[in-house]
Design a protein around this motif. Sequence first.
Motif, mmCIF file in Angstrom:
data_model
loop_
_atom_site.group_PDB
_atom_site.id
_atom_site.type_symbol
_atom_site.label_atom_id
_atom_site.label_comp_id
_atom_site.label_asym_id
_atom_site.label_seq_id
_atom_site.Cartn_x
_atom_site.Cartn_y
_atom_site.Cartn_z
ATOM 1 N N ALA A 71 37.560 44.448 29.418
ATOM 2 C CA ALA A 71 36.958 45.861 28.922
ATOM 3 C C ALA A 71 37.815 46.993 29.334
ATOM 4 O O ALA A 71 38.001 47.901 28.522
ATOM 5 N N TYR A 72 38.359 46.793 30.437
ATOM 6 C CA TYR A 72 39.221 47.791 30.986
ATOM 7 C C TYR A 72 40.492 47.170 31.950
ATOM 8 O O TYR A 72 40.211 46.251 32.455
ATOM 9 N N SER A 73 41.494 47.538 31.982
ATOM 10 C CA SER A 73 42.596 47.231 32.695
ATOM 11 C C SER A 73 43.637 48.437 32.758
ATOM 12 O O SER A 73 44.129 49.023 31.934
ATOM 13 N N PHE A 74 44.498 48.018 34.013
ATOM 14 C CA PHE A 74 45.626 49.088 34.035
ATOM 15 C C PHE A 74 46.547 48.618 35.069
ATOM 16 O O PHE A 74 46.140 47.759 36.058
ATOM 17 N N ALA A 75 47.869 48.692 34.960
ATOM 18 C CA ALA A 75 48.914 48.163 35.891
ATOM 19 C C ALA A 75 48.769 48.966 37.277
ATOM 20 O O ALA A 75 49.208 50.141 37.157
ATOM 21 N N ASN A 76 48.414 48.391 38.429
ATOM 22 C CA ASN A 76 48.128 49.266 39.577
ATOM 23 C C ASN A 76 49.590 48.883 40.459
ATOM 24 O O ASN A 76 49.556 49.194 41.458
ATOM 25 N N ALA A 83 41.409 44.724 36.420
ATOM 26 C CA ALA A 83 40.836 44.548 35.232
ATOM 27 C C ALA A 83 39.377 44.544 35.581
ATOM 28 O O ALA A 83 38.846 43.926 36.515
ATOM 29 N N LEU A 84 38.561 44.960 34.391
ATOM 30 C CA LEU A 84 37.100 44.742 34.496
ATOM 31 C C LEU A 84 36.760 44.048 33.258
ATOM 32 O O LEU A 84 36.922 44.419 32.297
ATOM 33 N N TYR A 85 36.273 42.682 33.595
ATOM 34 C CA TYR A 85 35.737 41.998 32.341
ATOM 35 C C TYR A 85 34.581 42.577 31.783
ATOM 36 O O TYR A 85 34.096 43.251 32.564
ATOM 37 N N ALA A 86 34.161 42.053 30.437
ATOM 38 C CA ALA A 86 33.018 42.754 29.922
ATOM 39 C C ALA A 86 31.797 42.336 30.308
ATOM 40 O O ALA A 86 30.855 42.977 30.360
ATOM 41 N N ASP A 87 31.592 41.202 31.127
ATOM 42 C CA ASP A 87 30.577 40.813 31.784
ATOM 43 C C ASP A 87 30.473 41.300 33.184
ATOM 44 O O ASP A 87 29.612 41.001 33.881
ATOM 45 N N GLY A 88 31.445 42.323 33.535
ATOM 46 C CA GLY A 88 31.173 43.057 34.820
ATOM 47 C C GLY A 88 32.002 42.471 36.100
ATOM 48 O O GLY A 88 31.810 42.976 37.112
ATOM 49 N N ILE A 89 32.820 41.404 35.872
ATOM 50 C CA ILE A 89 33.619 40.617 36.910
ATOM 51 C C ILE A 89 34.862 41.795 37.297
ATOM 52 O O ILE A 89 35.538 41.854 36.064
ATOM 53 N N PHE A 90 34.916 42.325 38.348
ATOM 54 C CA PHE A 90 36.197 42.897 38.528
ATOM 55 C C PHE A 90 37.499 42.116 39.129
ATOM 56 O O PHE A 90 37.005 41.592 40.098
ATOM 57 N N VAL A 91 38.546 42.167 38.688
ATOM 58 C CA VAL A 91 39.555 41.457 39.206
ATOM 59 C C VAL A 91 40.610 42.198 39.513
ATOM 60 O O VAL A 91 40.977 43.365 39.032
ATOM 61 N N GLU A 92 41.384 41.797 40.722
ATOM 62 C CA GLU A 92 42.779 42.336 40.888
ATOM 63 C C GLU A 92 43.644 41.206 41.126
ATOM 64 O O GLU A 92 43.415 40.189 41.874
ATOM 65 N N TYR A 93 44.845 41.364 40.457
ATOM 66 C CA TYR A 93 45.700 40.171 40.211
ATOM 67 C C TYR A 93 47.312 40.668 40.633
ATOM 68 O O TYR A 93 47.510 41.588 40.240
ATOM 69 N N ALA A 94 47.973 39.618 40.748
ATOM 70 C CA ALA A 94 49.462 39.573 40.884
ATOM 71 C C ALA A 94 50.099 38.329 40.259
ATOM 72 O O ALA A 94 49.514 37.300 40.497
ATOM 73 N N VAL A 95 51.107 38.578 39.620
ATOM 74 C CA VAL A 95 51.864 37.332 39.259
ATOM 75 C C VAL A 95 53.422 37.445 39.906
ATOM 76 O O VAL A 95 53.994 38.285 40.159
#
Length: 253
Positions: A71-76, A83-95
């Motif tokens: 539902a929402y994301s930005f490059a931090n 990112a925030l998934y539509a079901d409310g799970i918030f994630v922070e990731y790196a590649v």
Amino acid sequence: MHPMLRRLDDFAAHLATRPDVVALLGLGSAGAEHDRLDDYSDLDFFVVVDAHAKPRYLESIDWLQAPCPVAYSFANDRNGRKALYADGIFVEYAVFTVDELARLPFTGARVVWQRDDAPAGLADSGPPPAAVPFDTVEFHLNEALTNLYVGLLRELRGERLTAARFIQSYAVDRVIGLLNLTHPEAGHRRDPFDASRRVEQAYPPQVLPLAAMVPGYQHNRRAAEMTLTWLEERFTVDRVIADAIRRLLAVGA
């Protein structure tokens, strides 16, 4: 299974279908200590990819949306997003690539999935950095005292926000450092990157009176006096700096 872990497993199942993905690592409360997961946790992870594939995984989030719409994301960060998934799970990731991961300081990771040809030891790729330049009682004590002194100078100049950071943040970090050194038996899982994490589980208010040390933006002087008193009651404080702090506390009192 906790919904966060289920999301990570679903995500791993999707990434396993992509030949340019090497591994998925869970971190934080989704890592080796995943029993810490609760209703207030977010989901931290690393995606390890082949070098040629990294730009694509940074530029597009199509792969991120495989388990659920985003539902929402930005490059931090240059290596990842929040990112925030539509079901409310918030994630922070790196590649990262395998070579980048080997140079990266992190701890407590868990391999959720890895390719058959992935190198061994991906979850142990780097030690955490030293928390402070000198992890000694002398350093933490005198750094806390000078934080109070500088913070009060800025408070008197009218720079209340930076004063609050010196008095109610930086100095309190050093107080926590003192407790960690002098109470090694404290039973909590310390975060090598952030000493404030889970500190309430380690030290009850009678040991670490955070409400009095961090009373808020308008109460820098009160906070400084409380922290100075706390330090004097427990350690041998140099009278020169203590008296200098008390003189600043007396200005306009």
